[in-house]
Every structure is written in structure tokens, then in C-alpha cells.
Design an enzyme around this catalytic site. Sequence first.
Site, PDB file in Angstrom:
ATOM      1  CB  ALA A  99      81.334 150.255  31.910  1.00  0.00           C
ATOM      2  N   GLY A 138      81.762 146.992  28.021  1.00  0.00           N
ATOM      3  CA  GLY A 138      80.282 147.148  28.016  1.00  0.00           C
ATOM      4  C   GLY A 138      79.824 147.587  26.474  1.00  0.00           C
ATOM      5  CD  GLU A 141      79.980 143.182  28.757  1.00  0.00           C
ATOM      6  OE1 GLU A 141      80.539 144.474  29.070  1.00  0.00           O
ATOM      7  OE2 GLU A 141      80.173 142.137  29.556  1.00  0.00           O
ATOM      8  CD  GLU A 161      85.126 144.534  29.619  1.00  0.00           C
ATOM      9  OE1 GLU A 161      85.985 144.170  28.746  1.00  0.00           O
ATOM     10  OE2 GLU A 161      84.029 144.771  29.476  1.00  0.00           O
TER      11      GLU A 161
HETATM   12  N1  3HC Z   1      84.623 155.836  30.442  1.00  0.00           N
HETATM   13  C1  3HC Z   1      84.969 156.974  30.906  1.00  0.00           C
HETATM   14  N2  3HC Z   1      85.600 157.885  30.050  1.00  0.00           N
HETATM   15  C2  3HC Z   1      86.244 157.510  29.020  1.00  0.00           C
HETATM   16  C3  3HC Z   1      86.151 155.978  28.587  1.00  0.00           C
HETATM   17  C4  3HC Z   1      85.252 155.218  29.358  1.00  0.00           C
HETATM   18  N3  3HC Z   1      85.055 153.926  28.977  1.00  0.00           N
HETATM   19  N4  3HC Z   1      86.752 155.913  27.493  1.00  0.00           N
HETATM   20  C5  3HC Z   1      87.606 156.963  27.249  1.00  0.00           C
HETATM   21  N5  3HC Z   1      87.211 158.004  28.336  1.00  0.00           N
HETATM   22  C6  3HC Z   1      87.415 159.324  28.301  1.00  0.00           C
HETATM   23  C7  3HC Z   1      88.874 159.554  28.554  1.00  0.00           C
HETATM   24  O1  3HC Z   1      89.251 159.568  29.719  1.00  0.00           O
HETATM   25  C8  3HC Z   1      89.355 160.837  27.829  1.00  0.00           C
HETATM   26  O2  3HC Z   1      88.900 161.820  28.768  1.00  0.00           O
HETATM   27  P1  3HC Z   1      89.354 163.263  28.668  1.00  0.00           P
HETATM   28  O3  3HC Z   1      89.504 163.956  27.393  1.00  0.00           O
HETATM   29  O4  3HC Z   1      88.753 163.693  29.702  1.00  0.00           O
HETATM   30  O5  3HC Z   1      91.133 162.800  29.128  1.00  0.00           O
HETATM   31  C9  3HC Z   1      88.255 160.911  26.666  1.00  0.00           C
HETATM   32  O6  3HC Z   1      87.160 159.934  26.953  1.00  0.00           O
HETATM   33  C10 3HC Z   1      88.959 160.391  25.189  1.00  0.00           C
HETATM   34  O7  3HC Z   1      89.692 159.352  25.438  1.00  0.00           O
HETATM   35  P2  3HC Z   1      90.932 158.926  24.579  1.00  0.00           P
HETATM   36  O8  3HC Z   1      91.726 160.227  25.064  1.00  0.00           O
HETATM   37  O9  3HC Z   1      91.411 157.722  25.239  1.00  0.00           O
HETATM   38  O10 3HC Z   1      90.457 159.052  23.206  1.00  0.00           O
HETATM   39  P3  3HC Z   1      91.383 158.031  22.043  1.00  0.00           P
HETATM   40  O11 3HC Z   1      90.227 158.660  20.659  1.00  0.00           O
HETATM   41  O12 3HC Z   1      92.637 158.085  21.876  1.00  0.00           O
HETATM   42  O13 3HC Z   1      90.719 156.504  22.410  1.00  0.00           O
HETATM   43  C11 3HC Z   1      89.308 154.835  23.073  1.00  0.00           C
HETATM   44  C12 3HC Z   1      89.279 156.240  22.482  1.00  0.00           C
HETATM   45  C13 3HC Z   1      89.978 153.668  22.100  1.00  0.00           C
HETATM   46  C14 3HC Z   1      87.953 154.666  23.184  1.00  0.00           C
HETATM   47  C15 3HC Z   1      89.896 154.973  24.356  1.00  0.00           C
HETATM   48  O14 3HC Z   1      89.487 155.915  25.227  1.00  0.00           O
HETATM   49  C16 3HC Z   1      89.624 153.730  25.264  1.00  0.00           C
HETATM   50  O15 3HC Z   1      90.315 152.569  25.074  1.00  0.00           O
HETATM   51  N6  3HC Z   1      88.764 153.677  26.423  1.00  0.00           N
HETATM   52  C17 3HC Z   1      88.794 152.531  27.270  1.00  0.00           C
HETATM   53  C18 3HC Z   1      87.983 151.627  26.651  1.00  0.00           C
HETATM   54  C19 3HC Z   1      87.292 150.585  27.955  1.00  0.00           C
HETATM   55  O16 3HC Z   1      88.540 150.192  28.540  1.00  0.00           O
HETATM   56  N7  3HC Z   1      86.324 150.132  27.837  1.00  0.00           N
HETATM   57  C20 3HC Z   1      86.074 149.098  28.868  1.00  0.00           C
HETATM   58  C21 3HC Z   1      85.438 149.797  29.962  1.00  0.00           C
HETATM   59  S1  3HC Z   1      85.290 148.679  31.429  1.00  0.00           S
HETATM   60  C22 3HC Z   1      83.559 148.127  31.115  1.00  0.00           C
HETATM   61  O17 3HC Z   1      82.942 148.401  30.103  1.00  0.00           O
HETATM   62  C23 3HC Z   1      83.242 147.175  32.082  1.00  0.00           C
HETATM   63  C24 3HC Z   1      81.675 146.480  31.495  1.00  0.00           C
HETATM   64  O18 3HC Z   1      81.990 145.199  31.151  1.00  0.00           O
HETATM   65  C25 3HC Z   1      80.770 146.502  32.560  1.00  0.00           C
END
Ligand code: 3HC
Length: 729
Positions: A99, A138, A141, A161
Amino acid sequence: MPGTIGADNRTDTSSFEMPFPRHMHLDSAKANMTETSPPVIALEIEGPVALVGLNNPPVNAASQALRAGLVKAMDQLADNDAVEVIAIYGMGRTFIAGADIREFGKPPQAPSLPDVCNRIEAMQKPVLSVLHGNALGGGLEVALATHARVAIDGLTVGFPEVTLGILPGAGGTQRAPRLTGMKTALDLITTGKRIGAKEALTHGLVDKVVAGDPRDVALESAQAVLSGELPTRRTGTLTVDNDTAALKDAAETLRKKQPLLFSPHKCVEAVAASVKPLEEGLAEERRLFLECMESPQRAGLINAFFAERAVAKIPEAGARPRTVNAVGVIGGGTMGSGIATACLLSGLTVTLAEQNTEAAERGRTTIETNLDGAVKRGKLTSGQRAEILSNHLSTTTDYQDFAEADLVIEAVFEDMNVKRQVFRQLDDICKEGAVLATNTSYLDVNEIAAETRRPEDVVGLHFFSPAHVMKLLEVVVADKTAADVVATGFALGKRLKKIAVRAGVCDGFIGNRILSTYKKTAEYLMMDGASPQEIDTALTNYGFAMGPFMVADLAGLDIAWASRKRLAATRAPEERYIPIADRICEQGWFGRKAGRGYYVYGADGPSPNPEALAIIADERTKAGIAPRVFSEDDITSVIMTAIIMEAATVLEDGIALRPIDIDAVYLFGYGFPRFRGGPMHTADAIGAAELVRRIENYAKADSYFWKVPQSLAEMARDGSTFADRSKEA
Ligand code: 3HC
Ligand code: NAI
């Protein structure tokens, strides 16, 4: 007749006419973006196959535009009789990484991700997903809601999450157990661990692992669905065996290991609901998800997520880092050997210098032990360990061996005269362009740099103990440090997999300067009536791994004692001085290594030292202090207010770039509870007006120590927050 889920999907495609242009971008997706943004969904029709490309760089987060685009695509493709199978894949470097975290805490915008997933699963035509890069949260999912999943080698999947204080809220807690069984789903969902494609295949989360380009694989897999080679089914129609033992086990483990966290326990409740019919389970998941969303821990953990990334945004980001392959480390003690280990683990070559061969050998032995630990943890093979020790590490007593080093990091005694002498020698020996770094904890990096003819090459690289484990690296920028040297510090941090934070020069930089105030406040509380154990317990219950007195015993009380003696002459007479630690040290009770300090360390673990308590009581009597009773809340309020007060002055002095940088320092270097988001995030949660009220109140008893920082006073007046200041900076 188009293919249907779980049925024979073969069809005649010979008379097919393309109903859309080959690349068609969806209007709904466009509508939510600026004129110049590229569309987030790219549709292509290839015969009976519709390819849905996701294009929301950098990580294809499931933003409102992407969600709306997916629903629109499903609606259009459902009505298009020529399309028989639909393949969703990620354009760019990844499938959906989850998400869009930036939308959390804002009013929700339709369609919700659960609705998108349900829409996909309900499609009459088979929908498959091709996963590359990351399918997280997400993103996973969405994939679980499609009717078949093809992974591309190198894929990472997981439910992170829980690390953000929430739970999978788009069907993950219901659909994952239907594929993996409850035990595996619980493991993935409550830990947030990320697994590779092969493991995902073993668990049944994906149907196939292949190599190739995502679009090509999407096309081939769609053909495989049409030919019946790749079966399809709706995950939601599967049933789950009620694994009560796994549920009980997970709940008990979490109660023991993570009693302070909110969302892991909710994850277990949500997975427990997966035995119900899908719709009921989803409703339960939604209810629990919204509870997590409302929790302050969610806001804290998401601040920690962004803090980790925000700190890389520095004024010197445009400068090109210098090349670093060969590193020199001076001093093979606690820090030098840890720094050398961190460099070796990242593939750098290290020359370690010590005062004599015995000390150099001791340094080597410590590094060997550290590498043994890495082998045990599976981070290194024993072959790699042997290769590192024979080809990448050398020890010396002669600084001439640094002549070709790209970077030298000094970690000798914390003594300005010793450091000055080291830098004078480095200046004579090191090649032009070499970066000269000091790991000093408190000393003035400008003064150290001034000892050389090249102050622009000098920088502070402040590691934390144990240096091969701790994530934080303060990059201390002195007055004359060149931009590319700062950039080199950050590039090194990245290479060592650390979180580098830019700090300015002052006594203790960001972290240790605030730590000094934290420790003083704990001593004031002790003098005024709280016992060391009460203070430590309050802070561990707040979420710190250890309280300040337990930490002091661990670090050794003699070190701080020596520093107090050194600074005695320069101490301000108005400053409150607590002599308790001195008296404890006078008995030779230097903490854990002496078996006794604030605590006694017996076979059954630490217990309060009764003789230390007697000293405390005696000092209170001498000072005429009638001990007060402090609740845990009183203790944490006083300590957090002091930390925030000092942090605000660190910002005002320009030592930290932004409030969020201070959060990062405390989260990744000082064991600040991650779910509280860091000291500045905590300040916003308390509110500036309340903080000012507290400081003014405490100042009635000690106006030298307690002073309202100007920035806090302004924020109390205009209602702004540290988060606002982080955004502005
Ligand atoms: N939402 C918004 N922005 C995100 C994001 C997300 N889910 N994931 C990454 N970004 C952004 C980062 O903040 C960063 O922004 P910036 O350049 O402005 O600082 C940019 O994308 C690049 O991210 P990284 O620097 O972390 O890039 P990497 O290549 O090192 O890593 C990744 C990529 C492995 C995808 C890592 O970003 C990551 O682990 N992201 C989070 C994944 C996550 O937690 N997903 C679950 C979200 S909650 C959810 O899905 C709820 C659902 O169940 C309803
Ligand atoms: P330590 O006492 O464990 O190690 C210092 C080592 O430097 C000793 O082995 C000593 O023999 C060697 N040494 C002294 N003078 C030398 C010289 N001229 N040439 C070569 N070697 C020399 O000290 P520690 O804890 O490793 O600290 C080193 C530096 O790192 C200090 O500046 C300290 O403030 C800083 N630091 C310490 C942290 C900690 O937690 N211990 C954390 C972060 C920084």
C-alpha cells in the site's frame, strides 16, 4: 466462450480483432494525476490476452491512482468479449511493494485495496499475476487475489505490515492461510519476515518460479492458462484447517516477546478468523486493521520507516563520493576491531594499526571472533571467513602502511593529544585524496582537522558499539569538510548497510549530546527519590531495551568517573552535581565487570545493590532532600521532556539537519523504542504546549538545567510540530 476459473481455458483466437489500441492508458488513472505524470496502468491486448502493466515508480506502491486504475482495467476487460485471460505485471524494478504508506493517517480514498482485491478475485475471466522484485504487503495481497501467481527468480515476498504497526488489511490474513496453512501464515504475518521465490513456492504462495522479463513471462503465462497448462483457482474458495496449537503458540510467544506492541497480537486474531467463510473473515480483518491504523504505534513505526530514508537527503547528495576500496583502521580496541569487521564484511580490504604487535594481535583475534559470529548467523561461509582473514586483513604497527589507503578511520583513545598526533602523522603519510576520519565520541573534529594541511579531507565517522552490528553511523561534518568527503561517508554507510545521519560539530554531536542530558536527568531523579531500579524499570516498560543505570553498569562506571574528574574544573558552579556515582566508584564497584555497581551481578542475574542504595540514602540526607515518590509516568515524563529539550537545542544549533534526523539517531543508535517513532515524534505526540508547561514547572526547582528552548516556545504559540519542520527543511 472466454476462459473461466478452474475450467478448460482453451479457446480459438484465430478470428480475434483487437478492440483497444495496442497500448491503452486508462482515463481513471490519469484523472488522479498531474498533467505531466505518466499513466499508472498500461493496458495492452495481444490476441485473447490482456496485459495490465503497473507503472507507479519507484516501487509501484498501491496508491489511489493505481487502485482506481486496476478496478477500471478489470471493469473494461470484463466487458471485452475478445479478452479471455488477463495478466498483471509490474513495469520497472518491481511488482507492487505494498500500500502507499504516505496515504496512511489521511482520509481514505476509494477504491480501498480490499475492494480492489475482491474485484480481481471475483473476475469471471482468469487473472494471473507475474511477480518480480518485491511483492510485499498489499502487493502480495493483490497477487493472492489473482487466480494464479508466477514468480520471477529473485522475487522477495512478505507481509511487512506488522513492522509498520498494522496487519495485512487487504485479505492477506485470510487468503495466505488458505494457501500455506495457519502455521506458516502466522509466522510470516507476525514477524514481517521476507522470503525468496523458492520458499514462497514451497509454501504454496506462488504456483511457479521462472526466469525472464516480466512482460514476456506475463504473455507466456497467459498462454499457459489458455492451454490449460497453468491451472487457475480462486484462493478465497479454499478452506483452512483450524490449527489451534499454532494459534496458541503464536499468541503465547508474542505475549512473552513483544508485550508492548499492539499489532502482532491483532495479526493472530485476524489469522484465527480465516476458518470462517471469506466474507466474514475479511470483515474481521478489516475491523482489526482499522484498530491498528488508529493506534499511536502505527504513526510511530511509520515515522521510523520514513526516518530511515529521510536521513539520506543531505545538502551534499549531489557530490560524487570518492572511491573507497582500501581502508586503514587505527586502534584495534572495542571500536577499531568492530569497524574493521564491518568493513571486511562489506568486501573492503583493511589494514589495522596498533601501538605494538601484541595489541595488533589482540585486534586480529577480536575480528576473528566477530567473523565467527557472522558465520554462526549464516551471514558468511567458513570459506569466506578464511579468505577474508588471509587476503583482506593485515595488521601493522607502522602508519607507513596507510600510504595507499583510500580511507583511514582513527579509533584510538579518546584523548585530544593522542588524536592530534595521529592526524599529524596521517597528513604526512596518506596519499592525496585519502579521506581521514575520526571515530571520536565527543571531541572537536575541527580541532583534529586543523592538525593537518588538508582539513577538507577530514570528517567524523562516529560508529556505535558493537560497530559491526549497530546500524547508526553519524557523519560529523566539520567547518572545512569537502562535500565529496561527506558524500563518501554516506556511501560508506550504505556499503556497510548502516543508516548514516549528518551531524555538526559540538560536544557529543547529536546522539551523545542528548545522552548526557538523559543521564543527568536520571541521576537527578535518583537523588530526588527514585531508585535506580525504579528508573530502569520505568524506561524498559516504556520500551527501551535497558534503563540508564543498567547501561552504566554495563559500560563500566570507571570510564564516566575518569571523565568527571577531568571535567571537574570546568563544571559550572550553578549546575546541580550528583556525587552518588563517585561514591560508588570509590568502593571499586565499577559495574558488571566488577560484579557490582548500581546492581549486584550474581548467578541469578542482577539485583539492586543494597550498599549502593545506602549511599544514595546517605547523599540525600546530606543534601537535605526528603525523597519523593515517583510513578513510572512521572519518571518517563521527566526523562522524555529532558531528552526533547536537549534535542530542540541540538536543532536550534544546526547540529542536526531536521527533527527526523534526531529520531533516526535515537532509533538506530540508542535503543529508543521504534514504536514510539523517536524523540521528536514523541514530542509531537505530547504537544509543544504541554512540554513548555512541564519545563516551566521543573524549572521552579532547577532553573539552570530546565530552560524552554526557543523553537519549542514558538511551536507552542503557533501550533506547529517538529514533523512540519522536517517537511520544510
Ligand atoms: N509506500 C510509499 N512509498 C514507498 C513505499 C510504500 N509502500 N515503499 C517504498 N517507498 C518509497 C520510499 O520511501 C523511498 O522514497 P524516497 O526515495 O522519497 O525516500 C522510495 O520509495 C524507494 O524506497 P527505498 O529507498 O526503500 O528503495 P529500496 O529499493 O531500497 O527498497 C523496498 C525497496 C524493498 C520495496 C522497500 O522500499 C520497502 O521495503 N518498502 C516498504 C514495503 C512495505 O512495508 N509494504 C507494506 C506496506 S503496508 C500495506 O501494504 C498495507 C496493506 O496490507 C493494506
Ligand atoms: P579502546 O580503549 O577499547 O581501544 C583503543 C585502542 O587504541 C587500544 O587498543 C589502544 O592500544 C589503541 N591505540 C591507542 N593509541 C594508539 C596509537 N597512537 N596508534 C595505534 N593504536 C593506538 O577504546 P574504544 O572504546 O575502542 O574507543 C576508541 C575511540 O572510539 C574513542 O575515541 C572513543 O571515544 C570512540 N568511541 C567509543 C565507543 C564505545 O562504545 N566504546 C563508541 C563510539 C566511539
